[in-house]
Design an enzyme around this catalytic site. Structure first.
Site, PDB file in Angstrom:
ATOM      1  N   SER A   1      32.392  45.227  24.656  1.00  0.00           N
ATOM      2  CA  SER A   1      33.565  45.146  23.611  1.00  0.00           C
ATOM      3  C   SER A   1      32.234  44.392  22.627  1.00  0.00           C
ATOM      4  O   SER A   1      33.148  44.781  21.437  1.00  0.00           O
ATOM      5  CB  SER A   1      34.670  45.579  23.769  1.00  0.00           C
ATOM      6  OG  SER A   1      35.314  44.565  24.116  1.00  0.00           O
TER       7      SER A   1
ATOM      8  N   ASP B   1      42.050  42.220  16.646  1.00  0.00           N
ATOM      9  CA  ASP B   1      43.000  42.451  17.808  1.00  0.00           C
ATOM     10  C   ASP B   1      43.709  42.136  19.282  1.00  0.00           C
ATOM     11  O   ASP B   1      42.978  40.444  18.351  1.00  0.00           O
ATOM     12  CB  ASP B   1      42.775  44.005  18.404  1.00  0.00           C
ATOM     13  CG  ASP B   1      41.762  44.416  18.937  1.00  0.00           C
ATOM     14  OD1 ASP B   1      41.137  42.777  19.586  1.00  0.00           O
ATOM     15  OD2 ASP B   1      41.204  45.326  19.799  1.00  0.00           O
TER      16      ASP B   1
ATOM     17  N   HIS C   1      40.458  40.557  20.617  1.00  0.00           N
ATOM     18  CA  HIS C   1      38.206  40.653  19.454  1.00  0.00           C
ATOM     19  C   HIS C   1      38.836  40.045  18.175  1.00  0.00           C
ATOM     20  O   HIS C   1      39.966  40.363  17.631  1.00  0.00           O
ATOM     21  CB  HIS C   1      38.237  41.901  19.136  1.00  0.00           C
ATOM     22  CG  HIS C   1      37.738  42.680  21.011  1.00  0.00           C
ATOM     23  ND1 HIS C   1      38.977  43.858  21.291  1.00  0.00           N
ATOM     24  CD2 HIS C   1      36.990  42.768  21.588  1.00  0.00           C
ATOM     25  CE1 HIS C   1      38.204  44.268  22.404  1.00  0.00           C
ATOM     26  NE2 HIS C   1      37.062  43.759  23.138  1.00  0.00           N
TER      27      HIS C   1
END
Ligand SMILES: *[C@@H]1O[C@H](CO)[C@@H](O)[C@H](O)[C@H]1NC(C)=O
Length: 353
Positions: free
Chosen positions: A37, A327, A330
């Site tokens: 990610s 978040d 991240h």
């Protein structure tokens, strides 16, 4: 006679000048990305998995406020690196039907959120395993050859910069989260297992023509807001044990790059280590204009990511530039930008010559 002599000198001089100019202006024609990610630009939108972020408030500071599937409020590190190297402002996802080989020829990401080196990691949320990312890359090479022609495609393949950014999920989503690997391997053995996969991957990439490769290290993963939240007994401080594992694993990856640079002729493999710059930002957020580094912007900032981080949450911060984390897992676009600029200046600049 004199004229002939002078024109030969002129031609020779011009040729030397041209080659000097080409070398000074030596450019990286494309960035090819593998990973999780940290560098997925939307591949997971195209596969059935819950590991996605193609909805608001993700992307709210991206061009057009678009939630592309990047796990941030805006751009991710490889976007900034591509821009800094003079290529283009964003790197598209290979599976995104809005893009074609004409776009991918100057940069593409095969990354998939929630994946890792270990097949068992990508199995957890049914995302794209690393071996499959390499299969997609082989398919890409065929398309590139059809698009540019064989000689130009081969040159592009060897001149491109390849970036690998993954590993955090092998520890946090797999080894420490579910039984299986931890009953079979000690943490040290598991690290060696992952390094072996990284080694094979790089050798395969080299065999396919890649020469300039950046192997990314782990961030201080014990300081991710989600990990702090689980450390309530420790006053929500960073989990030192996870940070220690990140440092140990980074040492092993660094050793791998030294070994492979000796073993594979013509390879230029660098270790891009985000650990210390990231830690510095977390420890001294105000130095960088941040006001919070222990909780994230989205929702309560303590545990939400993906679907739990959604537009209806009234707790979400209004200015993500004040937060190190977007978040619970991240970084914000601003953090991504700082770390990317650092990486270009300290490590990746050497590929420009
Ligand atoms: C991961 O799975 C692929 C496909 O089944 C296999 O080829 C590869 O050997 C596996 N990797 C490891 C390290 O087991």
């Amino acid at each position: 006679m004199a004229y002939i002599h002078i024109s030969w000198v002129l031609i020779a001089t011009t040729q030397i000048l041209l080659s000097v100019i080409t070398q000074v202006g030596a450019k990286i024609p494309a960035i090819i990305v593998f990973g999780d990610s940290s560098v997925d630009a939307g591949n997971n939108n195209q596969i059935p998995t819950v590991a996605r972020s193609n909805f608001q408030p993700y992307g709210r500071d991206f061009s057009g406020g678009k939630a592309t599937g990047r796990f941030s409020n805006g751009r991710i590190p490889t976007d900034f690196i591509s821009e800094a190297l003079g290529i283009k402002p964003t790197i598209p996802a290979y599976l995104d039907p809005a893009y074609h080989i004409s776009d991918f020829a100057t940069g593409v990401t095969f990354a998939s959120a929630a994946t890792g080196y270990d097949n068992a990691t990508s199995d957890v949320l049914s995302v794209i395993p690393l071996w499959k990312q390499l299969e997609y890359y082989k398919e890409y090479q065929q398309k590139l050859k059809a698009y540019l022609g064989d000689p130009a495609a081969s040159e592009r393949i060897s001149e491109s910069l390849y970036m690998m950014s993954l590993g955090t999920n092998d520890f946090l989503e797999n080894y420490y989260a579910i039984p299986g690997r931890s009953s079979r391997y000690t943490i040290d053995q598991y690290q060696d297992f992952l390094v072996g996969i990284a080694r094979n991957f790089i050798k395969e990439l080299y065999g396919l023509g890649a020469r300039k490769i950046s192997l990314g290290g782990l961030p201080p993963m014990g300081c991710l807001p989600l990990e702090r939240t689980t450390n309530f007994m420790g006053g929500n401080e960073c989990l030192d044990s996870y940070n220690t594992v990140a440092l140990q694993f980074n040492d092993k990856l660094k050793g791998l790059t030294i070994g492979l640079n000796k073993e594979l002729p013509g390879i230029r493999l660098v270790f891009s280590n985000p650990y210390y710059i990231f830690m510095q930002i977390i420890r001294r957020p105000s130095m960088y204009g941040f006001s919070a580094s222990s909780v994230a912007c989205c929702a309560t900032g303590m545990f939400e990511m993906g679907y739990a981080c959604n537009r209806n949450n009234m707790f979400t911060c209004s200015d993500a530039n004040k937060y190190v984390f977007w978040d619970s897992f991240h970084p914000t676009e601003k953090t991504n930008h700082i770390i990317s600029d650092y990486m270009v200046k300290k490590v990746l600049f050497q590929f420009l010559s």
